[in-house]
Design a protein around this motif. Structure first.
Motif, PDB file in Angstrom:
ATOM      1  N   LEU A 240       0.820  -1.211   0.000  1.00 47.10           N
ATOM      2  CA  LEU A 240       0.000   0.000   0.000  1.00 47.10           C
ATOM      3  C   LEU A 240       0.853   1.260   0.000  1.00 47.10           C
ATOM      4  O   LEU A 240       0.472   2.285  -0.559  1.00 47.10           O
ATOM      5  N   ALA A 241       2.027   1.183   0.623  1.00 46.65           N
ATOM      6  CA  ALA A 241       2.949   2.327   0.616  1.00 46.65           C
ATOM      7  C   ALA A 241       3.452   2.584  -0.802  1.00 46.65           C
ATOM      8  O   ALA A 241       3.485   3.727  -1.273  1.00 46.65           O
ATOM      9  N   LEU A 242       3.852   1.534  -1.497  1.00 45.19           N
ATOM     10  CA  LEU A 242       4.338   1.674  -2.876  1.00 45.19           C
ATOM     11  C   LEU A 242       3.247   2.192  -3.809  1.00 45.19           C
ATOM     12  O   LEU A 242       3.512   2.964  -4.729  1.00 45.19           O
ATOM     13  N   PHE A 243       2.013   1.779  -3.558  1.00 41.95           N
ATOM     14  CA  PHE A 243       0.899   2.204  -4.405  1.00 41.95           C
ATOM     15  C   PHE A 243       0.673   3.710  -4.353  1.00 41.95           C
ATOM     16  O   PHE A 243       0.038   4.280  -5.255  1.00 41.95           O
ATOM     17  N   GLN A 244       1.182   4.370  -3.312  1.00 41.95           N
ATOM     18  CA  GLN A 244       0.942   5.807  -3.161  1.00 41.95           C
ATOM     19  C   GLN A 244       1.633   6.650  -4.233  1.00 41.95           C
ATOM     20  O   GLN A 244       1.350   7.838  -4.373  1.00 41.95           O
ATOM     21  N   LEU A 245       2.544   6.027  -4.978  1.00 35.94           N
ATOM     22  CA  LEU A 245       3.155   6.737  -6.110  1.00 35.94           C
ATOM     23  C   LEU A 245       2.097   7.173  -7.125  1.00 35.94           C
ATOM     24  O   LEU A 245       2.305   8.116  -7.889  1.00 35.94           O
ATOM     25  N   SER A 246       0.947   6.511  -7.104  1.00 35.45           N
ATOM     26  CA  SER A 246      -0.133   6.879  -8.029  1.00 35.45           C
ATOM     27  C   SER A 246      -0.712   8.250  -7.711  1.00 35.45           C
ATOM     28  O   SER A 246      -1.394   8.850  -8.545  1.00 35.45           O
ATOM     29  N   SER A 247      -0.445   8.766  -6.491  1.00 36.14           N
ATOM     30  CA  SER A 247      -0.981  10.084  -6.138  1.00 36.14           C
ATOM     31  C   SER A 247      -0.396  11.178  -7.022  1.00 36.14           C
ATOM     32  O   SER A 247      -1.076  12.158  -7.356  1.00 36.14           O
ATOM     33  N   ILE A 248       0.869  11.028  -7.427  1.00 30.91           N
ATOM     34  CA  ILE A 248       1.484  12.007  -8.336  1.00 30.91           C
ATOM     35  C   ILE A 248       0.781  11.970  -9.692  1.00 30.91           C
ATOM     36  O   ILE A 248       0.491  13.013 -10.286  1.00 30.91           O
ATOM     37  N   VAL A 249       0.480  10.764 -10.153  1.00 34.21           N
ATOM     38  CA  VAL A 249      -0.256  10.614 -11.425  1.00 34.21           C
ATOM     39  C   VAL A 249      -1.634  11.252 -11.301  1.00 34.21           C
ATOM     40  O   VAL A 249      -2.110  11.921 -12.223  1.00 34.21           O
ATOM     41  N   ALA A 250      -2.295  11.068 -10.151  1.00 33.36           N
ATOM     42  CA  ALA A 250      -3.624  11.645  -9.931  1.00 33.36           C
ATOM     43  C   ALA A 250      -3.583  13.173  -9.964  1.00 33.36           C
ATOM     44  O   ALA A 250      -4.463  13.820 -10.543  1.00 33.36           O
ATOM     45  N   VAL A 251      -2.559  13.762  -9.347  1.00 32.39           N
ATOM     46  CA  VAL A 251      -2.423  15.224  -9.350  1.00 32.39           C
ATOM     47  C   VAL A 251      -2.206  15.731 -10.776  1.00 32.39           C
ATOM     48  O   VAL A 251      -2.814  16.733 -11.196  1.00 32.39           O
ATOM     49  N   ILE A 252      -1.385  15.051 -11.534  1.00 29.88           N
ATOM     50  CA  ILE A 252      -1.117  15.450 -12.928  1.00 29.88           C
ATOM     51  C   ILE A 252      -2.380  15.321 -13.773  1.00 29.88           C
ATOM     52  O   ILE A 252      -2.700  16.206 -14.575  1.00 29.88           O
ATOM     53  N   PHE A 253      -3.127  14.229 -13.589  1.00 28.78           N
ATOM     54  CA  PHE A 253      -4.391  14.056 -14.311  1.00 28.78           C
ATOM     55  C   PHE A 253      -5.374  15.174 -13.969  1.00 28.78           C
ATOM     56  O   PHE A 253      -6.093  15.688 -14.829  1.00 28.78           O
ATOM     57  N   GLY A 254      -5.436  15.522 -12.661  1.00 28.79           N
ATOM     58  CA  GLY A 254      -6.337  16.593 -12.236  1.00 28.79           C
ATOM     59  C   GLY A 254      -6.019  17.903 -12.921  1.00 28.79           C
ATOM     60  O   GLY A 254      -6.906  18.672 -13.291  1.00 28.79           O
ATOM     61  N   TYR A 255      -4.727  18.163 -13.114  1.00 27.84           N
ATOM     62  CA  TYR A 255      -4.283  19.399 -13.781  1.00 27.84           C
ATOM     63  C   TYR A 255      -4.534  19.348 -15.284  1.00 27.84           C
ATOM     64  O   TYR A 255      -5.092  20.289 -15.867  1.00 27.84           O
ATOM     65  N   LYS A 256      -4.151  18.243 -15.919  1.00 26.06           N
ATOM     66  CA  LYS A 256      -4.231  18.130 -17.373  1.00 26.06           C
ATOM     67  C   LYS A 256      -5.658  17.905 -17.883  1.00 26.06           C
ATOM     68  O   LYS A 256      -6.065  18.490 -18.893  1.00 26.06           O
ATOM     69  N   VAL A 257      -6.412  17.055 -17.184  1.00 26.38           N
ATOM     70  CA  VAL A 257      -7.742  16.663 -17.683  1.00 26.38           C
ATOM     71  C   VAL A 257      -8.837  17.588 -17.174  1.00 26.38           C
ATOM     72  O   VAL A 257      -9.727  17.984 -17.929  1.00 26.38           O
TER      73      VAL A 257
END
Length: 282
Positions: A240-257
């Motif tokens: 679950l700790a490693l999965f948190q790297l997806s939060s950066i992807v989520a922030v980028i998606f929020g900005y771009k999309v």
């Protein structure tokens, strides 16, 4: 090792992709129906291997499967409802709190003992979330936790954090493939039950919405299958700790999309929260 790394990368990218499509579809459709269609597509995909499998497990195993299905359904619906009104770049990083849930429940249920570095990681996760919540009107305050989208997001991570622990138990009792098949079917069945409880009228989606649900199902399928593979080889808290790297992807998606704001501060908070997750790894 290479298999687990590939599965981890797939998990990190597929989860925010599914969230982005769920947010887009939720502007016009019911969260429960979006979940129903998504798990219907997944169940249809699993129908053939399910029929040919020998399900020889006892009542204890099926109890865990039912519990995982309930937790998965509640978590998915809460998440979609949170995304309806909330910002993806705000709600995505909150998922880092899930590793705290995973650490606690992993200790209680699976006997995975957290180290001292894990407690440092928890502090960093809370500190990083301060930067992210500071981008809201309420700031990092008690008032923030009264917001519907924030409450629903925390409910979602609690349910899915509990589900992760139960899911690992199922994998240990059976296999990656079998647990994935049952995850798909139980998600559909329990979403159907929730639909009847809340008397949600079934609606045939437009072709575009059905295509969106199919893409969500594809991303969720990749996400869960890769999750199962990672859980097979790595402790729940660590996974679950490693999965948190997806939060950066989520922030980028929020900005771009979705053209969301204060991205730099949210990225900084996400990085600090990921560092907290790394301390949990040590």
């Amino acid at each position: 090792m290479l298999v687990s790394i590939a599965a981890l990368c797939a998990r990190i990218v597929s989860n925010p992709m599914a969230n982005a499509m769920q947010k887009r579809l939720s502007q016009e459709n019911s969260a429960i129906l979006i979940n129903l269609y998504s798990y219907l597509f997944l169940s249809l995909f699993c129908l053939y291997p399910a029929v040919g499998n020998n399900w020889h497990y006892g009542l204890n195993y099926w109890g865990y499967v039912s519990l995982a299905g309930i937790l998965c359904t509640l978590g998915s619906i809460c998440l979609i409802k949170a995304l309806q009104s909330g910002e993806m770049s705000l709600l995505g990083p909150i998922n880092s709190y899930k590793c705290i849930v995973g650490l606690v429940l992993g200790f209680i249920i699976l006997g995975e003992i957290p180290k001292f570095s894990g407690f440092i990681g928890v502090i960093l996760i809370i500190w990083g979330s301060w930067y992210i919540f500071d981008t809201t009107k309420e700031g990092f305050s008690f008032e923030l936790f009264k917001r519907r989208d924030i409450l629903l997001r925390f409910c979602a991570l609690f349910f899915t954090g509990c589900e992760a622990v139960v899911l690992k138990k199922i994998i240990l009792m059976s296999s990656i493939t079998e647990s994935f098949i049952l995850w798909c079917f139980s998600g559909f069945i329990f979403t159907l039950i929730v639909m009847f409880i809340y008397r949600i009228k079934f609606k045939i989606f437009t072709r575009q919405s059905l295509y969106g649900c199919f893409l969500i199902a594809l991303c969720l399928g990749i996400m869960q299958l890769s999750t199962n593979i990672v859980f097979k080889y790595i402790d729940v808290g660590l996974s679950l700790a490693l999965f948190q790297l997806s939060s950066i992807v989520a922030v980028i998606f929020g900005y771009k999309v979705f053209h969301e704001h204060n991205i730099l501060k949210k990225l900084l908070g996400s990085i600090i929260m990921i560092l907290g997750s790394c301390f949990i790894l040590l």
